[in-house]
Design an enzyme around this catalytic site. Structure first.
Site, PDB file in Angstrom:
ATOM      1  N   ARG A   1       0.864  -1.192   0.000  1.00 53.57           N
ATOM      2  CA  ARG A   1       0.000   0.000   0.000  1.00 53.57           C
ATOM      3  C   ARG A   1       0.893   1.232   0.000  1.00 53.57           C
ATOM      4  O   ARG A   1       1.626   1.489   0.948  1.00 53.57           O
ATOM      5  CB  ARG A   1      -0.894  -0.030   1.244  1.00 53.57           C
TER       6      ARG A   1
ATOM      7  N   SER B   1     -12.881  -3.554  -0.396  1.00 51.75           N
ATOM      8  CA  SER B   1     -13.239  -3.039   0.922  1.00 51.75           C
ATOM      9  C   SER B   1     -14.747  -2.847   1.020  1.00 51.75           C
ATOM     10  O   SER B   1     -15.399  -2.479   0.042  1.00 51.75           O
ATOM     11  CB  SER B   1     -12.554  -1.693   1.188  1.00 51.75           C
TER      12      SER B   1
ATOM     13  N   LYS C   1      -6.176   4.193   9.328  1.00 47.18           N
ATOM     14  CA  LYS C   1      -7.233   4.270   8.328  1.00 47.18           C
ATOM     15  C   LYS C   1      -8.207   5.374   8.740  1.00 47.18           C
ATOM     16  O   LYS C   1      -9.118   5.152   9.527  1.00 47.18           O
ATOM     17  CB  LYS C   1      -7.943   2.923   8.180  1.00 47.18           C
TER      18      LYS C   1
END
Length: 219
Positions: A35, A104, A133
């Site tokens: 990521r 997601s 997040k």
């Protein structure tokens, strides 16, 4: 897909990124997602190729976050996208057959919509509020996992605030696996942290008579 590492170089506390990942893999990580939100595409590709080479001897799949271009360039094993990224049907048309596709899910509507999709797993995000997040919706919590388990046909990952204390409860409420960032990247020993989490997952599944998962459903 029981123990899923989502990378974050900043969370590695100044230590070598590749060392942290490899130590976590040696400890029991079964899937790694690269990521990168700040790197240029070329730098992202270079890092992905090096990481794929590192993971190959361990037979641990490499998932790329958000970028089809990077996933194709490094021949990644799959891709993970959020709700604001490329639509699922476009992913399926662009990726080679048999690649892992993760999506997601931030709301119940996301879970219900995904029932029509032939994806590899659904990631409930976030399970708890977490600094890693910050661009997501309301936390799912344990009741949310139970609801998703009853309303989804897909393997369920959970991410956001998972650690050695709450992993057992997440598995017992219906999660098939956990995805973590700081629990491994920031641990003094990524190896020992991964080993502990895998043991907790295995013990939790044993208590509810679930076999350990070793792969992904065919798409």
């Amino acid at each position: 897909m029981e123990l899923y590492l989502v990378t974050d170089e900043a969370a590695c506390m100044g230590r070598d990124f590749f060392w942290v990942v490899e130590e976590a893999v040696k400890g029991g990580v079964t899937l790694v997602q690269l990521r990168e939100k700040a790197l240029s595409t070329s730098a992202f590709i270079d890092k992905a190729k090096r990481l794929k080479e590192l993971l190959a001897p361990y037979k641990v799949p490499l998932i790329i976050n958000d970028s089809i271009e990077v996933a194709l360039a490094c021949d990644a094993d799959g891709i993970h996208v959020g709700q604001s990224d490329m639509p699922f049907y476009e992913l399926e048309n662009v990726l080679p057959a048999g690649r892992i596709i993760g999506i997601s899910a931030e709301t119940k509507e996301n879970v219900q919509e995904a029932e029509a999709w032939n994806i590899s797993y659904l990631a409930l995000s976030p399970l708890f509020a977490t600094p890693s997040k910050t661009d997501t919706g309301n936390p799912w919590g344990m009741d949310g996992i139970s609801w998703a388990k009853q309303n989804s046909r897909h393997p369920l990952m959970v991410i956001g605030g998972l650690n050695a204390i709450n992993t057992k409860e997440a598995i017992q409420n219906g999660a098939d696996g956990i995805a973590v960032i700081s629990a491994l990247c920031s641990s003094p020993s990524p190896y020992e942290a991964a080993k502990e989490l895998r043991a907790i997952i295995a013990a939790s599944k044993s208590e509810i008579h679930l076999p350990p998962q070793t792969g992904f459903p065919n798409k």
